[in-house]
Design a protein around this motif. Structure first.
Motif, PDB file in Angstrom:
ATOM      1  N   UNK A 106       0.835  -1.207   0.000  1.00  0.00           N
ATOM      2  CA  UNK A 106       0.000   0.000   0.000  1.00  0.00           C
ATOM      3  C   UNK A 106       0.870   1.258   0.000  1.00  0.00           C
ATOM      4  N   UNK A 107       2.103   1.135   0.474  1.00  0.00           N
ATOM      5  CA  UNK A 107       3.012   2.284   0.486  1.00  0.00           C
ATOM      6  C   UNK A 107       3.161   2.886  -0.908  1.00  0.00           C
ATOM      7  N   UNK A 108       3.098   2.021  -1.941  1.00  0.00           N
ATOM      8  CA  UNK A 108       3.264   2.511  -3.306  1.00  0.00           C
ATOM      9  C   UNK A 108       2.032   3.258  -3.817  1.00  0.00           C
ATOM     10  N   UNK A 109       0.917   3.200  -3.090  1.00  0.00           N
ATOM     11  CA  UNK A 109      -0.258   3.993  -3.471  1.00  0.00           C
ATOM     12  C   UNK A 109       0.066   5.481  -3.428  1.00  0.00           C
ATOM     13  N   UNK A 110       1.034   5.849  -2.589  1.00  0.00           N
ATOM     14  CA  UNK A 110       1.407   7.251  -2.477  1.00  0.00           C
ATOM     15  C   UNK A 110       2.089   7.769  -3.735  1.00  0.00           C
ATOM     16  N   UNK A 111       2.513   6.896  -4.629  1.00  0.00           N
ATOM     17  CA  UNK A 111       3.161   7.328  -5.874  1.00  0.00           C
ATOM     18  C   UNK A 111       2.234   8.255  -6.653  1.00  0.00           C
ATOM     19  N   UNK A 112       0.938   7.955  -6.618  1.00  0.00           N
ATOM     20  CA  UNK A 112      -0.044   8.780  -7.319  1.00  0.00           C
ATOM     21  C   UNK A 112      -0.442  10.012  -6.518  1.00  0.00           C
ATOM     22  N   UNK A 113      -0.053  10.060  -5.253  1.00  0.00           N
ATOM     23  CA  UNK A 113      -0.432  11.164  -4.367  1.00  0.00           C
ATOM     24  C   UNK A 113       0.795  11.619  -3.555  1.00  0.00           C
ATOM     25  N   UNK A 114       1.821  12.154  -4.226  1.00  0.00           N
ATOM     26  CA  UNK A 114       3.058  12.502  -3.503  1.00  0.00           C
ATOM     27  C   UNK A 114       2.856  13.534  -2.400  1.00  0.00           C
ATOM     28  N   UNK A 115       1.917  14.454  -2.576  1.00  0.00           N
ATOM     29  CA  UNK A 115       1.661  15.426  -1.507  1.00  0.00           C
ATOM     30  C   UNK A 115       1.078  14.737  -0.280  1.00  0.00           C
ATOM     31  N   UNK A 116       0.250  13.714  -0.514  1.00  0.00           N
ATOM     32  CA  UNK A 116      -0.295  12.944   0.608  1.00  0.00           C
ATOM     33  C   UNK A 116       0.817  12.226   1.361  1.00  0.00           C
ATOM     34  N   UNK A 117       1.844  11.793   0.628  1.00  0.00           N
ATOM     35  CA  UNK A 117       2.973  11.146   1.292  1.00  0.00           C
ATOM     36  C   UNK A 117       3.693  12.146   2.190  1.00  0.00           C
ATOM     37  N   UNK A 118       3.857  13.373   1.707  1.00  0.00           N
ATOM     38  CA  UNK A 118       4.458  14.414   2.538  1.00  0.00           C
ATOM     39  C   UNK A 118       3.623  14.631   3.800  1.00  0.00           C
ATOM     40  N   UNK A 119       2.305  14.699   3.637  1.00  0.00           N
ATOM     41  CA  UNK A 119       1.415  14.904   4.782  1.00  0.00           C
ATOM     42  C   UNK A 119       1.484  13.727   5.752  1.00  0.00           C
TER      43      UNK A 119
END
Length: 208
Positions: A76-89
């Motif tokens: 699921x960590x790779x789901x952030x690839x489509x949402x890089x700002x969400x990864x920052x958050x």
């Protein structure tokens, strides 16, 4: 109340609206349906603006929902690839959950190589500069990326340490003892690949 037509229960609604409904450990917090719904949640509450960005605190249940999903499915960590700002958050929320007194999310433009700034005050105070890299498998953090982090560290007079956190891996050679970066690690520079990021997140979840 349940909204069965949309596949979400009351907690799911809380996630979608960014409401912090508490942190009862026995509460089932995963919304029914696609895991992508988790990334629609508001993961942070934004506070005062500073000259470096905006102060944040974690939205308890949305953050915990993602942590629990990562426990079920590390990919699921790779789901952030489509949402890089969400990864920052998400990473910013992790610092707040780790006990840092002040966590700043920097602007998407003009961040000076820093996505998150985390500060602990008092005796032995520290200031962490964090750069996140939401990359798909096979897309590696480069030597130049790490040099850029060191550059950001050097021009920030108050910085204690620079950290790069990625969903993926680093280019071959970066983590070797003979690397040009070895003399900075681990006290001035820390590099977290996907597995190390998951270990960190899981350690935070274990403390709640």
């Amino acid at each position: 109340m349940a909204t069965k037509g949309h596949g979400l229960d009351m907690v799911g609604m809380g996630l979608g609206l960014g409401l912090d409904l508490g942190t009862r450990p026995s509460l089932a917090i995963r919304p029914r349906g696609s895991p992508e719904l988790l990334l629609q949640a508001e993961l942070i509450f934004r506070g005062d603006k500073t000259n470096e960005g905006v102060l944040i605190r974690a939205a308890g249940l949305p953050w915990l929902a993602i942590v629990e999903e990562l426990g079920r499915d590390p990919n699921f960590l790779f789901r952030f690839v489509q949402e890089p700002r969400k990864f920052e958050e998400f990473i910013a929320a992790c610092y707040e959950k780790a006990g840092f007194d002040e966590v700043t999310l920097t602007p998407q433009k003009g961040d000076k190589g820093r996505d998150v700034i985390a500060v602990k005050r008092g005796h032995g105070s520290i200031r962490i500069l964090e750069q996140t890299k939401a990359y798909k498998p096979g897309h590696r953090v480069t030597h130049d990326d790490v040099r850029g982090m060191l550059g950001a560290l050097m021009i920030d007079d108050g910085a204690s340490k620079g950290i790069i956190t990625t969903t993926s891996e680093f280019q071959p050679g970066i983590l070797k003892p003979s690397s040009e970066f070895a003399r900075f690690m681990p006290h001035r520079l820390e590099l977290k690949n996907g597995p190390a990021t998951l270990d960190w997140v899981n350690s935070l979840a274990a403390k709640r």
